[in-house]
Design a protein around this motif. Sequence first.
Motif, PDB file in Angstrom:
ATOM      1  N   LYS A 183       0.849  -1.206   0.000  1.00  0.00           N
ATOM      2  CA  LYS A 183       0.000   0.000   0.000  1.00  0.00           C
ATOM      3  C   LYS A 183       0.880   1.250   0.000  1.00  0.00           C
ATOM      4  O   LYS A 183       1.969   1.248   0.561  1.00  0.00           O
ATOM      5  N   SER A 184       0.354   2.312  -0.607  1.00  0.00           N
ATOM      6  CA  SER A 184       1.127   3.557  -0.624  1.00  0.00           C
ATOM      7  C   SER A 184       0.619   4.487   0.476  1.00  0.00           C
ATOM      8  O   SER A 184      -0.580   4.556   0.756  1.00  0.00           O
ATOM      9  N   VAL A 185       1.579   5.188   1.090  1.00  0.00           N
ATOM     10  CA  VAL A 185       1.250   6.065   2.219  1.00  0.00           C
ATOM     11  C   VAL A 185       1.855   7.441   1.972  1.00  0.00           C
ATOM     12  O   VAL A 185       3.047   7.568   1.680  1.00  0.00           O
ATOM     13  N   ALA A 186       1.003   8.474   2.078  1.00  0.00           N
ATOM     14  CA  ALA A 186       1.494   9.847   1.985  1.00  0.00           C
ATOM     15  C   ALA A 186       1.125  10.573   3.280  1.00  0.00           C
ATOM     16  O   ALA A 186       0.303  10.085   4.057  1.00  0.00           O
ATOM     17  N   GLY A 187       1.732  11.722   3.475  1.00  0.00           N
ATOM     18  CA  GLY A 187       1.385  12.521   4.647  1.00  0.00           C
ATOM     19  C   GLY A 187       0.600  13.740   4.215  1.00  0.00           C
ATOM     20  O   GLY A 187       0.591  14.122   3.040  1.00  0.00           O
ATOM     21  N   TYR A 188      -0.077  14.362   5.176  1.00  0.00           N
ATOM     22  CA  TYR A 188      -0.671  15.674   4.916  1.00  0.00           C
ATOM     23  C   TYR A 188      -0.144  16.639   5.964  1.00  0.00           C
ATOM     24  O   TYR A 188      -0.249  16.406   7.158  1.00  0.00           O
ATOM     25  N   GLY A 189       0.447  17.734   5.478  1.00  0.00           N
ATOM     26  CA  GLY A 189       0.958  18.754   6.386  1.00  0.00           C
ATOM     27  C   GLY A 189       2.427  18.540   6.710  1.00  0.00           C
ATOM     28  O   GLY A 189       2.946  17.418   6.597  1.00  0.00           O
ATOM     29  N   ALA A 190       3.097  19.625   7.051  1.00  0.00           N
ATOM     30  CA  ALA A 190       4.504  19.551   7.463  1.00  0.00           C
ATOM     31  C   ALA A 190       4.696  20.443   8.690  1.00  0.00           C
ATOM     32  O   ALA A 190       5.567  21.284   8.734  1.00  0.00           O
ATOM     33  N   PRO A 191       3.835  20.231   9.720  1.00  0.00           N
ATOM     34  CA  PRO A 191       3.976  21.064  10.911  1.00  0.00           C
ATOM     35  C   PRO A 191       5.177  20.610  11.735  1.00  0.00           C
ATOM     36  O   PRO A 191       5.707  19.516  11.507  1.00  0.00           O
ATOM     37  N   GLY A 192       5.571  21.457  12.667  1.00  0.00           N
ATOM     38  CA  GLY A 192       6.691  21.121  13.552  1.00  0.00           C
ATOM     39  C   GLY A 192       6.503  19.770  14.217  1.00  0.00           C
ATOM     40  O   GLY A 192       7.449  19.000  14.349  1.00  0.00           O
ATOM     41  N   LYS A 193       5.255  19.455  14.575  1.00  0.00           N
ATOM     42  CA  LYS A 193       5.025  18.220  15.314  1.00  0.00           C
ATOM     43  C   LYS A 193       5.343  16.973  14.500  1.00  0.00           C
ATOM     44  O   LYS A 193       5.630  15.928  15.059  1.00  0.00           O
ATOM     45  N   SER A 194       5.331  17.073  13.152  1.00  0.00           N
ATOM     46  CA  SER A 194       5.656  15.888  12.358  1.00  0.00           C
ATOM     47  C   SER A 194       7.114  15.472  12.577  1.00  0.00           C
ATOM     48  O   SER A 194       7.443  14.297  12.526  1.00  0.00           O
ATOM     49  N   ALA A 195       7.977  16.441  12.841  1.00  0.00           N
ATOM     50  CA  ALA A 195       9.396  16.114  13.049  1.00  0.00           C
ATOM     51  C   ALA A 195       9.577  15.268  14.303  1.00  0.00           C
ATOM     52  O   ALA A 195      10.260  14.234  14.279  1.00  0.00           O
ATOM     53  N   THR A 196       8.932  15.660  15.393  1.00  0.00           N
ATOM     54  CA  THR A 196       9.053  14.894  16.636  1.00  0.00           C
ATOM     55  C   THR A 196       8.498  13.489  16.460  1.00  0.00           C
ATOM     56  O   THR A 196       9.137  12.497  16.808  1.00  0.00           O
ATOM     57  N   LEU A 197       7.305  13.417  15.887  1.00  0.00           N
ATOM     58  CA  LEU A 197       6.647  12.120  15.709  1.00  0.00           C
ATOM     59  C   LEU A 197       7.515  11.186  14.875  1.00  0.00           C
ATOM     60  O   LEU A 197       7.796  10.048  15.254  1.00  0.00           O
ATOM     61  N   LEU A 198       7.973  11.672  13.710  1.00  0.00           N
ATOM     62  CA  LEU A 198       8.704  10.811  12.777  1.00  0.00           C
ATOM     63  C   LEU A 198      10.078  10.421  13.314  1.00  0.00           C
ATOM     64  O   LEU A 198      10.506   9.286  13.150  1.00  0.00           O
ATOM     65  N   HIS A 199      10.763  11.349  13.976  1.00  0.00           N
ATOM     66  CA  HIS A 199      12.085  10.994  14.510  1.00  0.00           C
ATOM     67  C   HIS A 199      11.992  10.071  15.696  1.00  0.00           C
ATOM     68  O   HIS A 199      12.749   9.115  15.802  1.00  0.00           O
ATOM     69  N   TYR A 200      11.048  10.354  16.581  1.00  0.00           N
ATOM     70  CA  TYR A 200      10.911   9.462  17.738  1.00  0.00           C
ATOM     71  C   TYR A 200      10.552   8.051  17.274  1.00  0.00           C
ATOM     72  O   TYR A 200      11.053   7.069  17.799  1.00  0.00           O
ATOM     73  N   CYS A 201       9.696   7.961  16.264  1.00  0.00           N
ATOM     74  CA  CYS A 201       9.254   6.645  15.786  1.00  0.00           C
ATOM     75  C   CYS A 201      10.224   6.031  14.768  1.00  0.00           C
ATOM     76  O   CYS A 201      10.051   4.893  14.364  1.00  0.00           O
ATOM     77  N   GLY A 202      11.226   6.792  14.341  1.00  0.00           N
ATOM     78  CA  GLY A 202      12.200   6.266  13.380  1.00  0.00           C
ATOM     79  C   GLY A 202      11.584   6.029  12.002  1.00  0.00           C
ATOM     80  O   GLY A 202      11.897   5.053  11.328  1.00  0.00           O
ATOM     81  N   ILE A 203      10.680   6.896  11.577  1.00  0.00           N
ATOM     82  CA  ILE A 203       9.992   6.724  10.289  1.00  0.00           C
ATOM     83  C   ILE A 203      10.611   7.637   9.233  1.00  0.00           C
ATOM     84  O   ILE A 203      10.783   8.831   9.466  1.00  0.00           O
ATOM     85  N   GLY A 204      10.929   7.071   8.062  1.00  0.00           N
ATOM     86  CA  GLY A 204      11.513   7.846   6.970  1.00  0.00           C
ATOM     87  C   GLY A 204      10.686   7.709   5.709  1.00  0.00           C
ATOM     88  O   GLY A 204       9.549   7.208   5.741  1.00  0.00           O
ATOM     89  N   LYS A 205      11.291   8.127   4.580  1.00  0.00           N
ATOM     90  CA  LYS A 205      10.515   8.124   3.332  1.00  0.00           C
ATOM     91  C   LYS A 205      10.316   6.726   2.755  1.00  0.00           C
ATOM     92  O   LYS A 205       9.580   6.560   1.784  1.00  0.00           O
ATOM     93  N   ASP A 206      10.945   5.721   3.363  1.00  0.00           N
ATOM     94  CA  ASP A 206      10.665   4.345   2.955  1.00  0.00           C
ATOM     95  C   ASP A 206       9.268   3.916   3.418  1.00  0.00           C
ATOM     96  O   ASP A 206       8.672   3.002   2.859  1.00  0.00           O
ATOM     97  N   LEU A 207       8.744   4.590   4.453  1.00  0.00           N
ATOM     98  CA  LEU A 207       7.408   4.234   4.951  1.00  0.00           C
ATOM     99  C   LEU A 207       6.357   5.288   4.620  1.00  0.00           C
ATOM    100  O   LEU A 207       5.180   4.982   4.495  1.00  0.00           O
ATOM    101  N   ILE A 208       6.767   6.557   4.526  1.00  0.00           N
ATOM    102  CA  ILE A 208       5.854   7.626   4.105  1.00  0.00           C
ATOM    103  C   ILE A 208       6.545   8.354   2.944  1.00  0.00           C
ATOM    104  O   ILE A 208       7.541   9.051   3.147  1.00  0.00           O
TER     105      ILE A 208
END
Length: 423
Positions: free
Chosen positions: A327-352
């Motif tokens: 399945k393909s996954v995209a994000g909506y929005g690039a707020p400051g909070k996305s940085a904390t969420l993605l880094h804490y969870c270790g998520i990169g462009k291979d998953l989104i």
Amino acid sequence: MATMTLPAETQQQAVTQRCRFCGAGLQRTFVDLGLSPLCETYPALADFNRGETYYPLHVYVCENCFLVQLEEYESAENIFGDYAYFSSYSDSWLKHCEDYCNKMATRFRLNERSFVVEVASNDGYLLQYFARQKVPMLGIEPAANVAKVAIEKGVPTLVRFFGTELARELAAEGRCADLVLGNNVLAQVPDLNDFVEGLKILLKPEGVLTLEFPHLLKLIELNEFDTIYHEHYSYFSMLTTVRIMQAHGLKVFDVEKLKSHGGSIRVYACRDESRTHKFNPTVEELIAEERKAGLDTPEGYEGFARQVKQTKIALVEFLLTAARQGKSVAGYGAPGKSATLLHYCGIGKDLIEYTVDRSPYKQGRFLPGNHIPIFHPDRIRETKPDYVVIFPWNLKEEIKQQLQFIREWGGRFVLPIPKVTVD
Ligand SMILES: [Zn+2]
């Protein structure tokens, strides 16, 4: 197997941080989110080879005054000098600001002879409504590029950091205010005592100060750990806010609960000696609510770290399953909070694969650290992703409405906070 323990001397040295408000040593961890780059920097392709600096997001709670806080890892000048956040881009936020201006003008009888000052006035998103009512006003905004937009709109703006120094200058010029306001700025102040003292200096004897900020009780209850980032140095309960105000000769006389930013409060304060503003029992009711949740004890702050970790496991599990199913996954929005969420969870462009944002400033750039590309929102219609992860969950209703068309191809929305939900 032997476990390594630090010698007593080193353990003591580990306590080097002091509470930003009361000066007590900080020892109790609220949550440790690992390392993350500065969230409001959006690198362009040309910046990639320069690398990026990661800073710890280790949050402490002061056991004396219960101020929840991060150390100032990067100077405010570096963070806010060329800030990318232009407030004017969210419709619901603008409506909120217009309502606020109408309400304040009526309640405190603001007119052509009044004076309103907003600290951290951004691009004039709020003061523009006072301008329409012909109430004289002044914005104070340290980010030059953002202040420029305000000035072009006709909102007089000083490009300065706010504190006692600037407040004394304005007071000496006879420019004390009937209304001083600060929206989502208190959290971003490294020298909290100097800032609050400055707010008091700027108030006329019967002037009113209103401050809006995310409520710590809601942050805990709704698991809003992604609102923790380097730009937010402090996280306030009502209990601690009243204490801070008191220490600077200000009394809180009213409070309102707001829906903005996942649950904020608007605090009304005036000088201690003021007699015109009636005390509203909602102040005591909110404090009682916080005591019930244990926010006046160190134990009340335990458990948050555990629920944060559960969210990470659930989100990563969802994304791995989606990836496995092709399945393909995209994000909506690039707020400051996305940085904390993605880094804490270790998520990169291979998953989104990518995200989109309405701000032209961010389009064509990348999220910090993981370099997930940011496109114009049209990209979603073009690529038809199976899932869209909504990062600014505080605007979820508005965003879902805008993106209703993803249902045409069976697309679904993913909300990561308070817990991972797909609909
Ligand atoms: Zn403290």
